[in-house]
Design an enzyme around this catalytic site. Structure first.
Site, PDB file in Angstrom:
ATOM      1  N   HIS A   1     -63.319  56.473  19.254  1.00 18.30           N
ATOM      2  CA  HIS A   1     -64.416  55.857  20.006  1.00 18.30           C
ATOM      3  C   HIS A   1     -65.725  55.873  19.242  1.00 18.30           C
ATOM      4  O   HIS A   1     -66.738  55.399  19.749  1.00 18.30           O
ATOM      5  CB  HIS A   1     -64.589  56.578  21.337  1.00 18.30           C
ATOM      6  CG  HIS A   1     -65.023  58.018  21.194  1.00 18.30           C
ATOM      7  ND1 HIS A   1     -64.239  58.963  20.580  1.00 18.30           N
ATOM      8  CD2 HIS A   1     -66.159  58.651  21.552  1.00 18.30           C
ATOM      9  CE1 HIS A   1     -64.874  60.126  20.587  1.00 18.30           C
ATOM     10  NE2 HIS A   1     -66.043  59.966  21.161  1.00 18.30           N
ATOM     11  N   CYS A   2     -65.753  56.401  18.013  1.00 10.09           N
ATOM     12  CA  CYS A   2     -67.020  56.548  17.286  1.00 10.09           C
ATOM     13  C   CYS A   2     -67.072  55.763  15.996  1.00 10.09           C
ATOM     14  O   CYS A   2     -67.859  54.831  15.849  1.00 10.09           O
ATOM     15  CB  CYS A   2     -67.280  58.033  16.981  1.00 10.09           C
ATOM     16  SG  CYS A   2     -67.729  59.023  18.423  1.00 10.09           S
ATOM     17  N   ILE A   3     -66.254  56.137  15.019  1.00  3.65           N
ATOM     18  CA  ILE A   3     -66.441  55.656  13.649  1.00  3.65           C
ATOM     19  C   ILE A   3     -66.258  54.137  13.517  1.00  3.65           C
ATOM     20  O   ILE A   3     -66.997  53.500  12.773  1.00  3.65           O
ATOM     21  CB  ILE A   3     -65.523  56.428  12.686  1.00  3.65           C
ATOM     22  CG1 ILE A   3     -65.891  57.916  12.731  1.00  3.65           C
ATOM     23  CG2 ILE A   3     -65.698  55.926  11.260  1.00  3.65           C
ATOM     24  CD1 ILE A   3     -64.975  58.795  11.928  1.00  3.65           C
TER      25      ILE A   3
ATOM     26  N   ASP B   1     -69.770  52.873  15.982  1.00  2.00           N
ATOM     27  CA  ASP B   1     -71.162  53.326  15.878  1.00  2.00           C
ATOM     28  C   ASP B   1     -71.963  52.671  14.758  1.00  2.00           C
ATOM     29  O   ASP B   1     -73.140  52.356  14.952  1.00  2.00           O
ATOM     30  CB  ASP B   1     -71.197  54.851  15.717  1.00  2.00           C
ATOM     31  CG  ASP B   1     -70.636  55.567  16.932  1.00  2.00           C
ATOM     32  OD1 ASP B   1     -70.337  54.879  17.929  1.00  2.00           O
ATOM     33  OD2 ASP B   1     -70.481  56.792  16.888  1.00  2.00           O
TER      34      ASP B   1
END
Length: 434
Positions: free
Chosen positions: A270-272, A275
């Site tokens: 859910h981040c890299i 973001d």
């Protein structure tokens, strides 16, 4: 007003509200409960709330016993957002994905704020933990709160404190991962520090919400750029007939100036994958073009196509095509030893293989049934990994290298293995690195 709130938080008599009971919100909820706070947990998914009320976990690395021990005692899960009026602190742990144009989608954050606005009251602290671009807290949340007649920094206290959860990491959990916190005003920051200091071992204050927001982006962009670098190095090394994993192991013996990153079929979670685009989008407002960040994103996004080309070439050497071949994908979680499939490169690989006519199956000990996803649809369940299963497929594609896989069995019984993770030694005729 600030003094009263600080006293309630320090005495642990303040009620904590947490919105979003997923991979971030649920561990944080349990941590607050375990140190003695009362927590009201909010989620829009009634199935999650009912599971929690029954003391059951829906996240693999969180044991049901931890939920059962606190639910009904000092943990109260609900879908009723009017209960925000009962809490002294409200922590927002909702998704911040990208839309189809690869632009920030703040709809979850803003819809959540719209849902809770009628129930906000004086003397409470609000913390946004969802990853976002610098300025979101001040530009989007603060005006909405103040439209209710509540002055931020005086009547109500607003902070940004980015989540740093790493699901499945046995060495770092909610308590031991330092917590960055920035406030809209000094009084806001003071309230934010009081909110977290009894549940997190180390809270790191910064001078503004914008600093805290950019800190989280830098952390994940750092990873994205370095993974992009090593993925490109993998392609170069493959052309030269060099084992990139041996190179990384050798480089990692240097005791300074080098941090090992490992190539793969893409990046997930859910981040890299998401973001960096929050910063590239915001940077355009300042006339900036973040070429370095975007290049890493392009390389990482192209890795599934590189893997598919490797699969096609390997099958072609055996007088087969992807169309009509049976392919078993090993691991559909975005990283090893977790059950999280968000943005998993394995799923993108499966879609590309399906589009080219492959007959697909998957095996993942952490994901027994392919989950419902907004953009990806497979009516599949995990197959049992044994000799008979492996021998029945034209190709076995190792996409996520879970520790629970029997790699000796895979090596011995598979006709063809395409290895995206460097788990098998090159040299054997049936092993192809991708």
């Amino acid at each position: 007003m600030n003094t009263e709130l600080l006293a309630r938080l320090d005495r642990k008599t303040g009620v904590i509200g947490i919105v979003g009971l997923g991979y971030v919100g649920l561990p944080l909820t349990l941590r607050y409960c375990e140190v003695g706070y009362k927590v009201v947990g909010f989620d829009i998914d009634p199935m999650k709330v009912e599971a929690l009320k029954a003391g059951k976990s829906y996240i693999e690395h969180i044991q049901s016993e931890r939920i059962f021990d606190v639910v009904g005692r000092n943990f109260y899960p609900t879908t009723d957002f009017s209960r925000v009026s009962e809490v002294d602190a409200l922590i927002l742990c909702v998704p911040t994905p990208l839309n189809k144009y690869r632009e920030p989608d703040l709809s979850f954050v803003l819809n959540t704020m719209d849902s809770v606005l009628p129930f906000l009251h004086e003397g409470m602290v609000i913390s946004l933990e969802s990853t976002t671009y610098p300025g979101t807290t001040e530009e989007e949340l603060k005006p909405r709160i103040e439209q209710r007649g509540l002055k931020v920094g005086k009547d109500i206290f607003l902070v940004f404190s980015p989540e740093r959860e790493d699901p499945g990491n046995p060495n770092f959990g909610t308590r031991s991962i330092p917590k960055v916190c920035g406030g809209c005003t000094p009084a806001c920051l003071e309230a934010g520090l009081a909110l977290y200091r009894h549940v997190i071992d180390k809270v790191v204050p910064v001078s503004s919400t914008q600093v805290a927001e950019l800190t989280k982006l830098l952390e994940n962009i750092h990873r994205s750029v370095n993974i992009g670098l090593v993925n490109e190095m993998k392609i170069v090394a493959d052309k030269m007939g060099i084992d990139i994993h041996e190179v990384i192991r050798a480089a990692a013996t240097k005791p300074f100036g080098f941090v090992p990153y490992y190539p793969g079929p893409g990046i997930g979670g859910h981040c890299i994958p998401i973001d960096p685009f929050y910063l590239t989008w915001k940077a355009r407002e300042y006339g900036m073009h973040t070429r370095f960040i975007e290049l890493a994103g392009e390389i990482n996004s192209s890795m599934p196509d590189y893997v598919i080309a490797k699969v096609a070439a390997a099958l072609n050497c055996r007088s087969k095509s992807i169309n009509g071949s049976t392919i078993l994908v090993l691991g559909i979680a975005y990283k090893k030893n977790v059950d999280d499939v968000r943005e998993s490169p394995s799923v993108f690989l499966m879609e590309r293989l399906r589009d080219q006519g492959a007959k697909l199956a998957y095996s993942d000990p952490h994901v027994p049934t392919f989950p419902k996803m907004r953009e990806h649809h497979f009516d599949l369940s995990s197959v049992t990994l044994n000799a008979e299963t492996l021998e029945s497929f034209d190709c076995v594609l190792l996409a996520t290298d879970h520790d629970r896989f029997d790699y000796d069995l895979i090596n011995q019984k598979s006709r063809l293995v395409v290895d995206c993770r460097g788990r098998f030694s090159e040299g054997a005729s049936h092993i192809v690195r991708a």
